[in-house]
Design a protein around this motif. Structure first.
Motif, PDB file in Angstrom:
ATOM      1  N   ASN A  20       0.849  -1.194   0.000  1.00 13.36           N
ATOM      2  CA  ASN A  20       0.000   0.000   0.000  1.00 13.36           C
ATOM      3  C   ASN A  20       0.889   1.250   0.000  1.00 13.36           C
ATOM      4  OD1 ASN A  20       0.926   0.235   2.634  1.00 13.36           O
ATOM      5  ND2 ASN A  20      -1.008  -0.360   3.584  1.00 13.36           N
ATOM      6  N   GLY A  21       0.284   2.384   0.209  1.00  9.31           N
ATOM      7  CA  GLY A  21       1.035   3.632   0.177  1.00  9.31           C
ATOM      8  C   GLY A  21       2.164   3.672   1.191  1.00  9.31           C
ATOM      9  N   ALA A  73       7.752   3.819 -10.093  1.00  2.45           N
ATOM     10  CA  ALA A  73       6.932   3.506 -11.270  1.00  2.45           C
ATOM     11  C   ALA A  73       5.991   2.331 -10.992  1.00  2.45           C
ATOM     12  CB  ALA A  73       7.840   3.185 -12.455  1.00  2.45           C
ATOM     13  N   LYS A  74       6.421   1.452 -10.102  1.00  2.90           N
ATOM     14  CA  LYS A  74       5.641   0.246  -9.784  1.00  2.90           C
ATOM     15  C   LYS A  74       4.364   0.565  -8.999  1.00  2.90           C
ATOM     16  CE  LYS A  74       6.948  -4.521  -8.738  1.00  2.90           C
ATOM     17  NZ  LYS A  74       6.629  -4.974 -10.083  1.00  2.90           N
ATOM     18  N   MET A  75       4.301   1.747  -8.405  1.00  4.01           N
ATOM     19  CA  MET A  75       3.120   2.126  -7.633  1.00  4.01           C
ATOM     20  C   MET A  75       1.862   2.059  -8.494  1.00  4.01           C
ATOM     21  SD  MET A  75       4.565   5.304  -5.327  1.00  4.01           S
ATOM     22  CE  MET A  75       3.077   5.469  -4.347  1.00  4.01           C
ATOM     23  N   GLN A  76       2.002   2.441  -9.738  1.00  2.00           N
ATOM     24  CA  GLN A  76       0.863   2.430 -10.652  1.00  2.00           C
ATOM     25  C   GLN A  76       0.316   1.014 -10.837  1.00  2.00           C
ATOM     26  OE1 GLN A  76       1.745   4.263 -14.406  1.00  2.00           O
ATOM     27  NE2 GLN A  76      -0.363   4.259 -15.109  1.00  2.00           N
ATOM     28  N   GLU A  77       1.210   0.043 -10.812  1.00  2.00           N
ATOM     29  CA  GLU A  77       0.816  -1.364 -10.976  1.00  2.00           C
ATOM     30  C   GLU A  77      -0.136  -1.806  -9.875  1.00  2.00           C
ATOM     31  OE1 GLU A  77       3.207  -5.561 -10.671  1.00  2.00           O
ATOM     32  OE2 GLU A  77       4.178  -3.948 -11.822  1.00  2.00           O
ATOM     33  N   TYR A  78       0.024  -1.228  -8.685  1.00  3.44           N
ATOM     34  CA  TYR A  78      -0.829  -1.578  -7.544  1.00  3.44           C
ATOM     35  C   TYR A  78      -1.921  -0.539  -7.292  1.00  3.44           C
ATOM     36  CZ  TYR A  78       2.472  -5.290  -6.500  1.00  3.44           C
ATOM     37  OH  TYR A  78       3.244  -6.430  -6.582  1.00  3.44           O
TER      38      TYR A  78
END
Length: 317
Positions: free
Chosen positions: A175-176, A200-205
């Protein structure tokens, strides 16, 4: 009417202690505590109130009194007390609680295990944290976040990333707070490539970056000397950067002696946080360092006009 209810109703007493304690009126909360019949919830409520108000020493003192009165702590008690140990970084007190759990054959549940991991990590005992973490059959997102934060806090970014990768393969999804912990670890270790990949991987989740995530990335890029990229990131933010984000970039400009850029960034920082005296001081010093004495004096004048006072010992870095 309240006094009559207090004489007979433990739940009312506990609610009153909680209300006064959480609002910072610990004297009144303690007074009620001393005058009424007490159960485990009463003790937990007052201990939690001291914790909430930052008086961790008194929270531990109350716990010791509770044990002396032969009242058996429950899971809620132990989690609260371990939190106090974590804030104080008191390994001795934390180990006493851990030993009490082991000797008392108390239920070693998810909350207690996570609290122990956090306590040992805050006390610098990462091997012990990892040992408990590895022994757990069940972990939630909080458990993962705590161990990742622990490694990041002590500069072991590689281990933080390793745990993050294990988390991705588990049933818990980042999560965040997970991303904030691992990005912070990368920033402190200077792992630019890894940090950019994780951001960049944050968008994936489907995790939208907030101001703290952006500040971490700006710090990571800025510390490593990628100031232009850091500025471009700030200017591309879908949310308005605050003084913290601009201030982070400003600190990097100071570290790398990028005066002209620093002056430009400092103006943004001041616009975002006009009460922060440090930004005025830094831009004034930057002007002076390149011989722009008139602009430096003008900045000090603006600072005085706005009633912003220089605090003793301020540092932007």
């Amino acid at each position: 009417m309240i006094k009559n209810l207090m004489d007979d109703n433990v739940s009312v007493n506990n609610s009153l202690i909680d209300m006064y304690g959480k609002s910072g009126n610990l004297i009144i909360a303690r007074r009620i505590f001393c005058r009424v019949p007490r159960d485990i919830v009463t003790w937990n409520t007052l201990i939690s109130s001291y914790n909430h108000c930052g008086d961790f020493v008194e929270a531990l003192s109350l716990y010791d009194k509770m044990v002396l009165e032969d009242l058996k702590p429950n899971s809620a008690t132990l989690v609260t007390v371990l939190s106090a140990c974590s804030h104080l970084a008191s390994l001795e007190e934390g180990e006493k609680v851990h030993n009490f759990i082991n000797k008392g054959n108390l239920e070693f549940n998810l909350s207690i295990a996570t609290a122990l991991i956090d306590m040992y990590a805050k006390c610098g005992q990462l091997d012990k944290s990892r040992e408990i973490f590895n022994s757990m059959h069940e972990r939630d997102v909080i458990t993962w976040n705590v161990i990742i934060s622990g490694y990041g806090m002590h500069g072991d970014a590689r281990s933080a990333i390793e745990i993050f990768q294990q988390m991705e393969e588990s049933s818990s999804k980042p999560n965040g707070l997970t991303f904030l912990a691992v990005l912070s670890a990368c920033a402190h270790a200077g792992l630019v490539k890894e940090g950019k990949y994780l951001f960049a991987k944050m968008q994936e989740y489907s995790v939208a970056p907030n101001l703290k995530h952006y500040a971490c990335m700006v710090d990571l890029l800025g510390r490593s000397g990628n100031l232009q990229e850091a500025e471009a990131l700030v200017l591309s933010m879908p949310i308005s950067p605050d003084g913290g984000v601009w201030g982070t970039l400003l600190s990097s400009c100071k570290i790398h002696n990028e005066i002209e850029m620093g002056i430009r960034i400092a103006k943004h920082a001041i616009t975002s946080d006009m009460e922060n005296d440090g930004y005025y001081v830094m831009i004034s010093n930057m002007y002076s360092s390149v011989g722009k004495w008139e602009e430096a004096e003008k900045t000090r004048g603006i600072m005085k006009e706005r009633g912003v006072r220089k605090r003793t010992g301020w540092s932007a870095v």
